[in-house]
Design an enzyme around this catalytic site. Structure first.
Site, mmCIF file in Angstrom:
data_model
loop_
_atom_site.group_PDB
_atom_site.id
_atom_site.type_symbol
_atom_site.label_atom_id
_atom_site.label_comp_id
_atom_site.label_asym_id
_atom_site.label_seq_id
_atom_site.Cartn_x
_atom_site.Cartn_y
_atom_site.Cartn_z
ATOM 1 N N CYS A 1 -7.202 -4.815 25.557
ATOM 2 C CA CYS A 1 -6.315 -5.993 25.358
ATOM 3 C C CYS A 1 -6.944 -6.644 24.208
ATOM 4 C CB CYS A 1 -6.836 -7.087 26.438
ATOM 5 S SG CYS A 1 -5.639 -8.475 26.393
ATOM 6 N N ASP B 1 -17.474 -14.111 26.973
ATOM 7 C CA ASP B 1 -17.797 -13.597 25.598
ATOM 8 C C ASP B 1 -16.144 -13.738 24.824
ATOM 9 O OD1 ASP B 1 -16.361 -11.522 26.369
ATOM 10 O OD2 ASP B 1 -17.902 -9.987 25.287
ATOM 11 N N TYR C 1 -24.217 -17.229 27.954
ATOM 12 C CA TYR C 1 -23.527 -15.847 28.222
ATOM 13 C C TYR C 1 -24.491 -14.932 28.413
ATOM 14 C CZ TYR C 1 -22.129 -11.242 26.953
ATOM 15 O OH TYR C 1 -22.069 -9.877 26.898
ATOM 16 N N CYS D 1 -0.118 -1.381 30.183
ATOM 17 C CA CYS D 1 -1.274 -2.075 30.791
ATOM 18 C C CYS D 1 -1.368 -1.826 32.306
ATOM 19 C CB CYS D 1 -1.213 -3.404 30.027
ATOM 20 S SG CYS D 1 -2.871 -4.366 30.705
ATOM 21 N N GLU E 1 -27.690 -6.649 24.588
ATOM 22 C CA GLU E 1 -27.020 -7.853 24.755
ATOM 23 C C GLU E 1 -27.240 -8.773 23.476
ATOM 24 O OE1 GLU E 1 -24.191 -8.778 26.051
ATOM 25 O OE2 GLU E 1 -24.428 -6.839 27.264
ATOM 26 N N CYS F 1 0.865 -3.448 25.774
ATOM 27 C CA CYS F 1 1.148 -4.145 27.063
ATOM 28 C C CYS F 1 1.923 -3.316 27.860
ATOM 29 C CB CYS F 1 1.904 -5.546 26.739
ATOM 30 S SG CYS F 1 0.792 -6.371 25.982
ATOM 31 N N LEU G 1 -29.037 -6.130 10.259
ATOM 32 C CA LEU G 1 -28.156 -6.472 11.353
ATOM 33 C C LEU G 1 -27.656 -8.072 11.119
ATOM 34 C CD1 LEU G 1 -29.596 -5.502 14.785
ATOM 35 C CD2 LEU G 1 -27.154 -4.902 13.962
ATOM 36 N N GLY G 2 -28.367 -8.761 10.415
ATOM 37 C CA GLY G 2 -28.039 -10.156 10.322
ATOM 38 C C GLY G 2 -28.336 -10.896 11.137
ATOM 39 N N TYR G 3 -28.168 -12.487 11.251
ATOM 40 C CA TYR G 3 -28.574 -13.376 12.092
ATOM 41 C C TYR G 3 -30.052 -13.105 12.555
ATOM 42 C CZ TYR G 3 -23.631 -14.172 12.192
ATOM 43 O OH TYR G 3 -22.540 -14.391 11.716
ATOM 44 N N THR H 1 -22.459 -8.001 16.549
ATOM 45 C CA THR H 1 -22.466 -6.929 15.906
ATOM 46 C C THR H 1 -21.534 -6.011 16.690
ATOM 47 O OG1 THR H 1 -24.991 -7.430 15.366
ATOM 48 C CG2 THR H 1 -24.196 -5.007 15.374
ATOM 49 N N ARG I 1 -25.499 1.263 29.285
ATOM 50 C CA ARG I 1 -24.407 1.282 30.462
ATOM 51 C C ARG I 1 -25.335 1.845 31.648
ATOM 52 N NH1 ARG I 1 -19.275 1.066 28.520
ATOM 53 N NH2 ARG I 1 -19.098 -1.507 28.160
#
Ligand code: SF4
Length: 358
Positions: free
Chosen positions: A196, A142, A124, A206, A41, A203, A84-86, A47, A29
């Site tokens: 959300c 996303d 993305y 919110c 990313e 809500c 982690l896969g993929y 994940t 961040r």
């Protein structure tokens, strides 16, 4: 855009105010280092943040920049990705780092067109990199953003259709705060990720409820709409953990299939679950053992391993073969048992190794 400019401005402001107060403190961040943004990313695709966090820290520690990643061995990159896969994500990271080193002299390209042309970077990720790192006006869309937009504007076009993707992309681009696209994208993504949420969003409290069409129509729980689940295929893997004293045998997966370039024990895939008798008589095991009498050692270990579109029903057999010469084992890499941990393997094989304390 179904709302007036002034309402749109209110939504943007409410989102960024909410974000400044509630954003999670994450290592990727508020940074502008494009390399680290890219790595985070890619890790976060498919994940969860909690799981991805530790992988990110370890990965960045070992590969702190484009050069270190580009010059690493693919096997080591896969090892850092293990679990982690993929795995195509890791292979593409490695490939892309090499392209950036050669073609762009080690500096991350700065235009959307160049970035999206790199392996493993889709719309993305290119939008995320361009907006987070360079503050360029590209809206990210996303799963979290699909949800927020579908509810905010009460859109029931299915999100898993071409037409739905186009519609949501256009709305996201119109809602984007062009003066501060990086902050805007992060705000709406974080809002979807932790406020959300898919089930029972709060809500009543919110900050967007005044603007939220789905809330006002009491249909938030029905959105977003998806047309159908992807078909899941069952596969049956019979693995042979072959021991020859302190050695075992591995092979790299080289076919276009799951787990490309990861290592595994000799594998017999069958159309359905096979019983021990069938396994013992199979041509595969006859060739593997050189037609010797084989006895299964210890307990047989079974797993049902669920991937996104496949369920792997796996059985691991442990067998001893003391004379691997002139058998199919010659097509495998003979390695010391103590070296097994150096090889990148699937989470399935890792589970077997953990369970059997190898
Ligand atoms: S009111 Fe509910 S559905 Fe609407 S944006 Fe807020 S949390 Fe999401």
């Amino acid at each position: 855009m179904p709302f007036t400019n002034s309402r749109i401005n209110h939504i943007r402001q409410a989102l960024s105010n909410w974000y400044e107060i509630h954003k999670r403190d994450l290592p990727w961040r508020d940074i502008k280092d494009t390399y680290k943004i890219w790595i985070s990313e890619i890790i976060l695709q498919q994940t969860r943040v909690n799981q991805g966090h530790n992988y990110y820290i370890r990965f960045i520690k070992r590969f702190p920049d484009i050069k270190s990643l580009a010059e690493a061995d693919e096997q080591e990159v896969l090892k850092y990705w293990q679990g982690l896969g993929y795995y195509s994500r890791a292979r593409n990271l490695h490939k892309t780092a090499q392209i950036i080193l050669q073609k762009y002299n080690g500096s991350f390209p700065t235009t959307f067109k160049e970035i999206i042309s790199l392996p493993g970077i889709g719309e993305y990720t290119a939008s995320a990199i361009c907006s987070f790192s360079y503050n360029q006006p590209y809206a990210t869309v996303d799963g979290n953003i699909f949800r927020v937009l579908s509810r905010l504007f009460a859109i029931d076009t299915p999100i898993d259709t071409t037409i739905g993707k186009k519609e949501f992309n256009e709305i996201a681009q119109q809602l984007l705060d062009k003066r501060n696209p990086g902050l805007h994208n992060q705000s709406i993504m974080e809002f979807g990720a932790i406020y959300c949420i898919p089930k029972n969003p709060d809500c009543i409290n919110c900050v967007l409820k005044e603007f939220c069409k789905a809330y006002n129509l009491e249909i938030a729980h029905q959105l977003p709409v998806k047309i159908g689940k992807t078909k899941v295929t069952n596969r049956y893997f019979n693995y042979f953990f072959v021991k020859q004293g302190d050695y075992t045998f591995l092979r790299k997966r080289t076919k276009k299939d799951i787990w490309l370039n990861l290592y595994e024990f000799p594998l017999l895939e069958t159309d359905k679950a096979a019983d021990l008798n069938e396994i013992l008589k199979s041509e595969f095991l006859v060739e593997l053992s050189g037609n010797k009498n084989i006895e299964i050692e210890g307990p047989v270990t079974s797993f049902r391993h669920i991937l996104s579109h496949q369920v792997i029903n796996a059985v691991f057999y442990t067998i001893n073969i003391m004379t691997p010469e002139n058998t199919d084992l010659e097509n495998y890499q003979k390695i010391r048992l103590e070296d097994l941990k150096r090889f990148p393997v699937s989470r399935l094989t890792e589970m077997f190794l953990e369970k059997t304390h190898i």
